[in-house]
Design a protein around this motif. Sequence first.
Motif, short mmCIF file in Angstrom:
data_model
loop_
_atom_site.label_atom_id
_atom_site.label_comp_id
_atom_site.label_asym_id
_atom_site.label_seq_id
_atom_site.Cartn_x
_atom_site.Cartn_y
_atom_site.Cartn_z
N LYS A 1 10.23 17.18 20.80
CA LYS A 1 11.03 16.27 19.97
C LYS A 1 12.49 16.67 20.13
N LEU B 1 0.86 -1.19 0.00
CA LEU B 1 0.00 0.00 0.00
C LEU B 1 0.89 1.23 0.00
N ASP C 1 6.49 10.33 14.39
CA ASP C 1 6.46 11.24 15.54
C ASP C 1 5.04 11.58 15.98
N GLY D 1 1.18 8.80 0.65
CA GLY D 1 1.96 9.91 0.09
C GLY D 1 3.26 9.44 -0.55
N GLY D 2 3.74 8.29 -0.12
CA GLY D 2 4.96 7.70 -0.69
C GLY D 2 6.26 8.29 -0.17
N THR D 3 6.18 9.23 0.79
CA THR D 3 7.42 9.91 1.22
C THR D 3 8.36 8.96 1.96
N THR E 1 1.17 11.60 4.67
CA THR E 1 -0.14 11.55 5.33
C THR E 1 -0.01 11.14 6.80
C1 FAD Z 1 13.27 13.93 4.28
C2 FAD Z 1 12.29 13.17 5.15
C3 FAD Z 1 12.21 13.49 6.50
C4 FAD Z 1 11.31 12.81 7.33
N1 FAD Z 1 11.22 13.18 8.64
C5 FAD Z 1 10.32 12.58 9.45
C6 FAD Z 1 10.19 13.01 10.81
O1 FAD Z 1 10.85 13.94 11.29
N2 FAD Z 1 9.28 12.35 11.60
C7 FAD Z 1 8.50 11.34 11.11
O2 FAD Z 1 7.69 10.81 11.87
N3 FAD Z 1 8.60 10.92 9.83
C8 FAD Z 1 9.48 11.51 8.98
N4 FAD Z 1 9.59 11.11 7.66
C9 FAD Z 1 8.83 9.93 7.21
C10 FAD Z 1 7.51 10.20 6.43
O3 FAD Z 1 7.59 11.32 5.61
C11 FAD Z 1 6.29 10.37 7.34
O4 FAD Z 1 6.23 9.28 8.24
C12 FAD Z 1 4.98 10.43 6.52
O5 FAD Z 1 3.91 10.77 7.38
C13 FAD Z 1 4.64 9.10 5.84
O6 FAD Z 1 3.40 9.25 5.17
P1 FAD Z 1 3.20 8.78 3.66
O7 FAD Z 1 1.77 9.03 3.33
O8 FAD Z 1 4.19 9.42 2.76
O9 FAD Z 1 3.50 7.22 3.82
P2 FAD Z 1 3.97 6.17 2.69
O10 FAD Z 1 5.41 6.38 2.40
O11 FAD Z 1 3.02 6.17 1.55
O12 FAD Z 1 3.75 4.81 3.52
C14 FAD Z 1 4.48 4.55 4.70
C15 FAD Z 1 4.09 3.13 5.19
O13 FAD Z 1 2.76 3.12 5.66
C16 FAD Z 1 1.93 2.21 4.89
N5 FAD Z 1 0.66 2.92 4.74
C17 FAD Z 1 0.48 4.21 4.35
N6 FAD Z 1 -0.80 4.56 4.48
C18 FAD Z 1 -1.46 3.47 4.94
C19 FAD Z 1 -2.83 3.20 5.30
N7 FAD Z 1 -3.77 4.16 5.21
N8 FAD Z 1 -3.15 1.97 5.76
C20 FAD Z 1 -2.20 0.99 5.88
N9 FAD Z 1 -0.89 1.18 5.57
C21 FAD Z 1 -0.53 2.41 5.11
C22 FAD Z 1 2.69 1.97 3.60
O14 FAD Z 1 2.40 0.68 3.08
C23 FAD Z 1 4.13 2.07 4.09
O15 FAD Z 1 4.53 0.86 4.69
C24 FAD Z 1 10.48 11.77 6.80
C25 FAD Z 1 10.57 11.46 5.42
C26 FAD Z 1 11.46 12.15 4.62
C27 FAD Z 1 11.50 11.82 3.15
#
Ligand code: FAD
Length: 289
Positions: A186, A34, A126, A37-39, A115
């Motif tokens: 934090k 799944l 966090d 946002g993919g970040t 997200t």
């Molecule tokens: C430069 C950088 C700095 C960052 N700094 C921080 C930070 O300071 N603190 C922090 O907490 N994070 C940090 N992150 C991590 C990330 O950006 C966050 O955790 C973000 O909220 C992930 O959300 P996403 O939608 O991009 O998740 P995704 O990358 O799309 O998914 C993350 C994981 O969750 C699963 N997933 C996503 N949505 C669902 C859903 N609805 N149901 C079931 N599974 C799901 C996916 O399969 C995957 O395993 C950082 C990332 C980057 C690139």
Amino acid sequence: MNNTNILSTIPDIHFPSSVNELGDLNAFESNRTLIAGGTLLQVHWETGNPIPSQLTSLELLEGLRHIKTTEKGLEIGALSTLATCEKDPLLKEHASILVEACKHIASPSVRNRGTIGGNICSGKGDSIPALLSLKADLKYYNGTTFETIPLQLWLDSPNLNLKYVLTHIILPIRSSNENRISFFRKIGRREAFTAALVTVAIHCCFDGKVFKELNLCIGGGDHSAHRLKLSESFIKNKLREQKDVQELYDLIYNEVETYSDAFATADYRKRVTSNIVLAFLADNLKKKG
Ligand SMILES: Cc1cc2nc3c(=O)[nH]c(=O)nc-3n(C[C@H](O)[C@H](O)[C@H](O)COP(=O)(O)OP(=O)(O)OC[C@H]3O[C@@H](n4cnc5c(N)ncnc54)[C@H](O)[C@@H]3O)c2cc1C
């Protein structure tokens, strides 16, 4: 890498528009990943983890981007971005600790895509200690039905997020007359844009000078977020005099489950957490006289 190899790493992506479609697409099978946002996934792939051959994007799912009050509490759609959570008026009013947590995650550009659901499902985000301090519930779709469980239970069941799609986060709405205090800190290696060494979230409610509710939580970095329940109980029932402070310090120190890595020792993380909690108590108990 030649062209054939590049093409072989491009995954097959589905974009379902409703949660019901997820079941039909076998989104829960182990060979599908799944993506919201993919970040975070992008970081995984850039650091050498294999790109999965099958992706299910949650991006177009309807009804998962709102933040609204319902009869069950404050409901946050799992696809709400961290930037949305940071600015939302309802969250500012009822869950300021979550707003504070979102402000401290990554950079504005990452928060615009990342997200709240992805942050939770990463297992290390966090936002988790802040949500734990608010006693959040998580609503999941398991392919056939929706289930709602306490965040604490989800944290205790690591296999749940491999099988389910997180759809909503539900926060209890507390009475505005209650004397509530939230605190989020934090600790990183610099002020901003840095991974946490440790994150401390505290949510409490006073009845006069006495704690009616006290939730001490830690997380961030590679921690599995957890409450410090023995320390909470000591503060509520035993902390009376200056001489009790050393005992509380030791209790917090021993209750923090942490780790050493290249950036900080477990001892440092434990000491920082103990000091943050004691400083919070000193500030707030002094105000209560
Ligand atoms: C430069 C950088 C700095 C960052 N700094 C921080 C930070 O300071 N603190 C922090 O907490 N994070 C940090 N992150 C991590 C990330 O950006 C966050 O955790 C973000 O909220 C992930 O959300 P996403 O939608 O991009 O998740 P995704 O990358 O799309 O998914 C993350 C994981 O969750 C699963 N997933 C996503 N949505 C669902 C859903 N609805 N149901 C079931 N599974 C799901 C996916 O399969 C995957 O395993 C950082 C990332 C980057 C690139």
